[in-house]
Design a protein around this motif. Structure first.
Motif, short mmCIF file in Angstrom:
data_model
loop_
_atom_site.label_atom_id
_atom_site.label_comp_id
_atom_site.label_asym_id
_atom_site.label_seq_id
_atom_site.Cartn_x
_atom_site.Cartn_y
_atom_site.Cartn_z
N ALA A 208 -20.88 64.50 37.35
CA ALA A 208 -20.37 63.16 37.07
C ALA A 208 -21.53 62.20 36.86
CB ALA A 208 -19.50 62.68 38.22
N VAL A 209 -21.29 61.21 36.03
CA VAL A 209 -22.30 60.19 35.73
C VAL A 209 -21.71 58.81 35.98
CG1 VAL A 209 -23.80 59.21 33.96
CG2 VAL A 209 -23.37 61.67 33.99
N ALA A 210 -22.49 57.96 36.64
CA ALA A 210 -22.10 56.56 36.85
C ALA A 210 -23.09 55.67 36.11
CB ALA A 210 -22.10 56.23 38.34
N LEU A 211 -22.57 54.69 35.37
CA LEU A 211 -23.38 53.82 34.52
C LEU A 211 -23.21 52.38 34.96
CD1 LEU A 211 -22.11 55.48 31.24
CD2 LEU A 211 -24.33 55.91 32.28
N GLY A 265 -34.46 47.81 30.45
CA GLY A 265 -34.59 47.36 31.83
C GLY A 265 -33.33 46.83 32.46
N GLN A 266 -32.16 47.01 31.81
CA GLN A 266 -30.92 46.46 32.35
C GLN A 266 -29.86 47.52 32.60
OE1 GLN A 266 -30.06 42.37 30.35
NE2 GLN A 266 -30.99 43.63 28.77
N VAL A 267 -30.18 48.78 32.30
CA VAL A 267 -29.22 49.87 32.43
C VAL A 267 -29.60 50.77 33.61
CG1 VAL A 267 -28.22 51.89 31.30
CG2 VAL A 267 -28.73 49.84 29.96
N LEU A 268 -28.62 51.11 34.43
CA LEU A 268 -28.82 52.01 35.56
C LEU A 268 -27.93 53.23 35.38
CD1 LEU A 268 -28.71 49.38 38.45
CD2 LEU A 268 -30.73 50.25 37.27
N VAL A 269 -28.49 54.42 35.55
CA VAL A 269 -27.73 55.66 35.36
C VAL A 269 -27.99 56.59 36.53
CG1 VAL A 269 -27.23 57.59 33.82
CG2 VAL A 269 -28.03 55.41 32.86
N ALA A 270 -26.91 57.05 37.16
CA ALA A 270 -27.02 58.01 38.26
C ALA A 270 -26.04 59.14 38.01
CB ALA A 270 -26.71 57.34 39.60
N CYS A 271 -26.38 60.33 38.47
CA CYS A 271 -25.44 61.43 38.33
C CYS A 271 -25.35 62.20 39.65
CB CYS A 271 -25.79 62.36 37.17
SG CYS A 271 -27.11 63.53 37.50
N GLY A 272 -24.17 62.77 39.88
CA GLY A 272 -23.92 63.52 41.10
C GLY A 272 -24.34 64.97 40.96
N ARG A 273 -24.05 65.73 42.00
CA ARG A 273 -24.41 67.15 42.00
C ARG A 273 -23.60 67.89 40.95
NH1 ARG A 273 -22.05 68.20 47.91
NH2 ARG A 273 -22.27 65.93 47.92
N ALA A 274 -24.17 68.99 40.45
CA ALA A 274 -23.47 69.84 39.49
C ALA A 274 -22.48 70.73 40.24
CB ALA A 274 -24.46 70.70 38.71
N VAL A 275 -21.26 70.81 39.73
CA VAL A 275 -20.21 71.64 40.33
C VAL A 275 -19.58 72.47 39.22
CG1 VAL A 275 -19.75 70.02 42.21
CG2 VAL A 275 -18.49 69.81 40.06
N ALA A 276 -18.92 73.56 39.60
CA ALA A 276 -18.26 74.42 38.61
C ALA A 276 -16.81 74.65 38.96
CB ALA A 276 -19.01 75.75 38.50
N ASP A 277 -16.22 73.73 39.69
CA ASP A 277 -14.82 73.84 40.14
C ASP A 277 -14.21 72.44 40.05
OD1 ASP A 277 -12.41 73.99 41.44
OD2 ASP A 277 -13.18 75.02 43.21
N ALA A 311 -37.72 54.06 35.99
CA ALA A 311 -36.92 53.07 36.69
C ALA A 311 -35.53 53.01 36.07
CB ALA A 311 -37.60 51.70 36.61
N GLY A 312 -34.53 52.85 36.91
CA GLY A 312 -33.16 52.77 36.42
C GLY A 312 -32.45 54.10 36.36
N GLU A 313 -33.11 55.18 36.79
CA GLU A 313 -32.48 56.50 36.76
C GLU A 313 -32.51 57.13 38.15
OE1 GLU A 313 -34.27 59.07 33.92
OE2 GLU A 313 -34.23 57.59 32.30
N LEU A 314 -31.42 57.78 38.53
CA LEU A 314 -31.38 58.52 39.79
C LEU A 314 -30.45 59.72 39.65
CD1 LEU A 314 -32.44 58.77 42.59
CD2 LEU A 314 -30.72 57.16 43.41
N PRO A 315 -30.95 60.79 39.01
CA PRO A 315 -30.16 62.02 38.96
C PRO A 315 -30.15 62.69 40.33
CG PRO A 315 -32.31 62.37 37.96
CD PRO A 315 -32.23 60.91 38.30
#
Length: 419
Positions: A208-211, A265-277, A311-315
């Motif tokens: 999942a990705v949150a923006l 410099g105004q966009v933040l993107v994070a993603c959660g763990r990878a899942v297969a279910d 900056a602005g990324e947190l996978p």
């Protein structure tokens, strides 16, 4: 077709920017024009002015959609008269071929005009190709590629309304985030079928990705979210989507794509763990939500998180100790924070000092500069922290515990704010 000498070439609007803007700047300026209502002829004229070569936009069947005014046409309208000559091999089968191949091709129009091809599309959306009059160099090709987003914006403006699909992408994403049964998706099997319709293979690794967005142009941000190469659920100013490929690379690509429209410099993107279910997909959305919350509190990433990431990324893969803490129940996190930070839990000044003290390895000068404090004030705060906690923060085993407690505290604050 009327020749160039027989009809006056319309004056092109001047671009009030530096004579040699870099392609990224040019992409932003051209996008601004497209959002302001500029049509294809104006956009192509601006491209021709900066790149120093004529430009044509050609549809997937070879018809001319618009040009920059350099070929003698003054209407900017589509027509087959000066389109691509399919009989001479310029347009194989009348279809857009693979973008990687098109990027290296040259095609000749029926009036003899020779152009280098730049594909115009994103994801499954294709409107044709941009042709740059030969000869062109690599710099001019870069300007052509920078114009693609603006050309697509005008394409969407011209599209007729689309008929509704059985289950909308937003309903699918909401069900994946909140669990089957949410909204219009009733159960697991329906969810799997609906997700497959949008290219999401839930039995294979996905995340999942949150923006998020920290700027003031909210309407432009909402529009930018529709320009990603995947469906996006938009709620309360945030975007939610899924990805299948390399998370770190995709997070960077999504951020850059969005920044091209709303500014750097105004966009933040994070993603959660990878899942297969699909039963675990809500967990990935929860991770993404909490990691985005950390970014909103600390756009550069809290200390110890996202090492080396822009900056602005947190996978999730770069979330450090948060990868573990995200799976710990809140009550255990509260206990851990109280146990190790309790005496200073109500002192944000001391907590911030401790965070920077640990991150700098005990550099009074660095903490002084980062927190805008006198060196003596830093020393006083560190001394107070030692007395209240009863430990030396720089002791290796103690430092690891305190770093973990600080991240746990940030996650609790984020979770409380999101709840």
């Amino acid at each position: 077709m009327t020749g160039p000498a027989e009809r006056p070439v319309p004056a092109r609007p001047r671009l009030s920017v530096a004579a040699e803007p870099d392609p990224e700047q040019f992409a932003q300026w051209l996008t601004d024009l497209a959002f302001g209502g500029a049509g294809w002829p104006v956009l192509l004229a601006r491209l021709a002015e900066v790149a120093g070569t004529g430009a044509r936009l050609v549809g997937p069947t070879g018809d001319l959609l618009a040009d920059s005014g350099d070929s003698g046409r003054d209407d900017g309208a589509g027509g087959s008269g000066s389109g691509v000559d399919r009989r001479r091999g310029g347009w194989p089968g009348g279809r857009v071929a693979d973008p990687e191949l098109l990027g290296a091709e040259r095609v000749r129009c029926t009036d003899g005009w020779l152009g280098r091809v730049v594909p115009v599309g994103t994801g499954s959306r294709r409107i044709g190709v941009l042709l740059l009059a030969e000869p062109v160099d690599g710099r001019q090709i870069d300007y052509g590629r920078a114009a693609v987003t603006a050309l697509l914006i005008e394409a969407v403006r011209r599209e007729p309304p689309q008929p509704p699909v059985p289950v909308g992408a937003e309903a699918v994403l909401r069900a994946l985030r909140d669990g089957p049964g949410a909204g219009a998706v009733a159960g697991r099997e329906e969810l799997l079928r609906a997700a497959a319709g949008y290219g999401w293979r839930l039995d294979q690794p996905h995340a999942a990705v949150a923006l998020g967005y920290t700027g003031a142009q909210r309407r432009r941000w909402a529009s930018a979210l529709t320009w990603l190469d995947r469906p996006v659920l938009t709620e309360d100013g945030y975007g939610w989507t899924l990805l299948h490929d390399d998370p770190q690379r995709e997070v960077t690509r999504l951020r850059r794509r969005l920044e091209q429209i709303v500014g750097a410099g105004q966009v933040l993107v994070a993603c959660g763990r990878a899942v297969a279910d699909p039963g675990r997909t809500p967990e990935s959305f929860r991770d993404a939500r909490l990691l985005l919350g950390l970014l909103l509190r600390h756009p550069g990433g809290p200390s110890g998180l996202s090492p080396g990431a822009p900056a602005g990324e947190l996978p999730f893969d770069r979330a450090g100790v948060a990868q573990l803490l995200l799976a710990v129940p809140d009550e255990r996190l509260h206990w851990f924070v109280d146990r190790h930070l309790g005496p200073i839990a109500g002192r944000d000044d001391l907590l911030h000092t401790l965070d920077h003290w640990l991150a700098s390895g005990g550099s009074r000068q660095a903490v002084s500069e980062q927190l805008h404090l006198h060196r003596n004030s830093v020393g006083y705060r560190v001394g107070l922290i030692k007395r209240l906690l009863g430990v030396d923060p720089l002791d290796p085993s103690t430092a690891a515990v305190l770093r973990t407690a600080l991240v746990a505290r940030e996650l609790l604050i984020t979770a409380a704010g999101a709840g």
